[in-house]
Design a protein around this motif. Structure first.
Motif, mmCIF file in Angstrom:
data_model
loop_
_atom_site.group_PDB
_atom_site.id
_atom_site.type_symbol
_atom_site.label_atom_id
_atom_site.label_comp_id
_atom_site.label_asym_id
_atom_site.label_seq_id
_atom_site.Cartn_x
_atom_site.Cartn_y
_atom_site.Cartn_z
ATOM 1 N N VAL A 1 9.351 6.693 -0.566
ATOM 2 C CA VAL A 1 9.821 6.466 -2.069
ATOM 3 C C VAL A 1 9.364 8.096 -2.578
ATOM 4 C CG1 VAL A 1 9.492 5.662 -4.259
ATOM 5 C CG2 VAL A 1 9.479 4.203 -2.492
ATOM 6 N N THR A 2 10.349 8.951 -3.244
ATOM 7 C CA THR A 2 10.272 10.053 -3.511
ATOM 8 C C THR A 2 10.941 10.010 -4.996
ATOM 9 O OG1 THR A 2 10.701 11.139 -1.493
ATOM 10 C CG2 THR A 2 11.211 12.379 -3.270
ATOM 11 N N VAL A 3 10.115 10.448 -6.051
ATOM 12 C CA VAL A 3 10.271 10.526 -7.502
ATOM 13 C C VAL A 3 10.258 12.077 -7.827
ATOM 14 C CG1 VAL A 3 9.897 9.683 -9.767
ATOM 15 C CG2 VAL A 3 9.179 8.268 -7.702
ATOM 16 N N SER A 4 11.894 12.393 -8.335
ATOM 17 C CA SER A 4 11.650 13.930 -8.214
ATOM 18 C C SER A 4 13.220 13.997 -9.066
ATOM 19 C CB SER A 4 11.858 14.654 -7.068
ATOM 20 O OG SER A 4 12.037 15.785 -7.397
ATOM 21 N N SER A 5 13.110 15.138 -9.943
ATOM 22 C CA SER A 5 14.285 15.452 -10.626
ATOM 23 C C SER A 5 15.034 16.422 -9.914
ATOM 24 C CB SER A 5 13.891 15.830 -11.996
ATOM 25 O OG SER A 5 12.942 17.000 -12.160
ATOM 26 N N TYR B 1 0.744 -1.238 0.138
ATOM 27 C CA TYR B 1 -0.003 0.229 0.117
ATOM 28 C C TYR B 1 0.722 1.087 -0.045
ATOM 29 C CZ TYR B 1 -4.123 -3.028 1.347
ATOM 30 O OH TYR B 1 -5.014 -3.870 1.107
ATOM 31 N N ARG B 2 0.315 2.330 -0.312
ATOM 32 C CA ARG B 2 0.991 3.566 -0.202
ATOM 33 C C ARG B 2 0.309 4.682 0.085
ATOM 34 N NH1 ARG B 2 2.325 4.635 -6.749
ATOM 35 N NH2 ARG B 2 0.045 5.133 -7.245
ATOM 36 N N GLN B 3 1.077 5.736 0.689
ATOM 37 C CA GLN B 3 0.178 6.963 1.126
ATOM 38 C C GLN B 3 0.923 8.238 0.926
ATOM 39 O OE1 GLN B 3 -1.016 6.855 5.209
ATOM 40 N NE2 GLN B 3 -2.680 8.487 5.144
ATOM 41 N N ALA C 1 5.518 8.609 -2.268
ATOM 42 C CA ALA C 1 4.560 8.180 -1.227
ATOM 43 C C ALA C 1 5.468 7.342 -0.205
ATOM 44 C CB ALA C 1 3.253 7.394 -1.617
ATOM 45 N N VAL C 2 4.797 7.283 1.046
ATOM 46 C CA VAL C 2 5.501 6.289 2.038
ATOM 47 C C VAL C 2 4.680 4.734 1.630
ATOM 48 C CG1 VAL C 2 5.416 5.187 4.300
ATOM 49 C CG2 VAL C 2 5.682 7.926 3.693
ATOM 50 N N TYR C 3 5.502 3.761 1.292
ATOM 51 C CA TYR C 3 4.864 2.473 0.916
ATOM 52 C C TYR C 3 5.078 1.559 2.154
ATOM 53 C CZ TYR C 3 4.957 3.806 -3.959
ATOM 54 O OH TYR C 3 4.803 4.335 -5.143
ATOM 55 N N TYR C 4 3.870 0.822 2.262
ATOM 56 C CA TYR C 4 3.813 0.041 3.451
ATOM 57 C C TYR C 4 3.490 -1.314 3.035
ATOM 58 C CZ TYR C 4 2.832 4.448 5.995
ATOM 59 O OH TYR C 4 3.122 5.794 6.955
#
Length: 116
Positions: free
Chosen positions: A112-116, A37-39, A91-94
């Motif tokens: 998890v952070t997706v960023s340039s 899951y993710r939040q 998100a924070v993945y659980y």
């Protein structure tokens, strides 16, 4: 009781990949299935993917074709391979374990952070 420990989160550029791990310990024989899951900030926790004890997998639509959930029964560990990551995946993945006749167990989460 079942304890879950996630790992593998981090910062990645758009289009990149990460692999999350979730190791289970304790009464692992009572686990009927596991999932991710993710939040994201300000949003509700949402289901991402799941795998049954028999190995049947399911994914939310936005994860299909990009994410793969798998399990290593010998290590009591599940994985989430995430490819072609997008900023919306931040998100924070659980990790969650469905426990027979009891409430589910949750891990502490991994960012998890997706960023340039």
């Amino acid at each position: 009781q079942v304890q879950l420990v996630e790992s593998g989160g981090g910062l990645v550029q758009p289009g990149g990949s990460l692999r999350l791990s979730c190791a289970a310990s304790g009464s692992v024989g009572s686990i009927a299935g596991m999932g991710w899951y993710r939040q994201a900030p300000g949003l509700e926790r949402e289901w991402v993917a799941s795998i049954t004890s028999g190995g049947i997998t399911n994914y939310r639509d936005s994860a299909k074709g990009r994410f793969t959930i798998s399990r290593d029964n010998a290590k009591n560990t599940i994985y989430l391979q995430m490819n072609s990551l997008k900023p919306d995946d931040t998100a924070v993945y659980y990790c969650r374990a469905t426990i027979l006749y009891k409430s589910p167990s949750w891990g502490q989460g991994t960012q998890v952070t997706v960023s340039s």
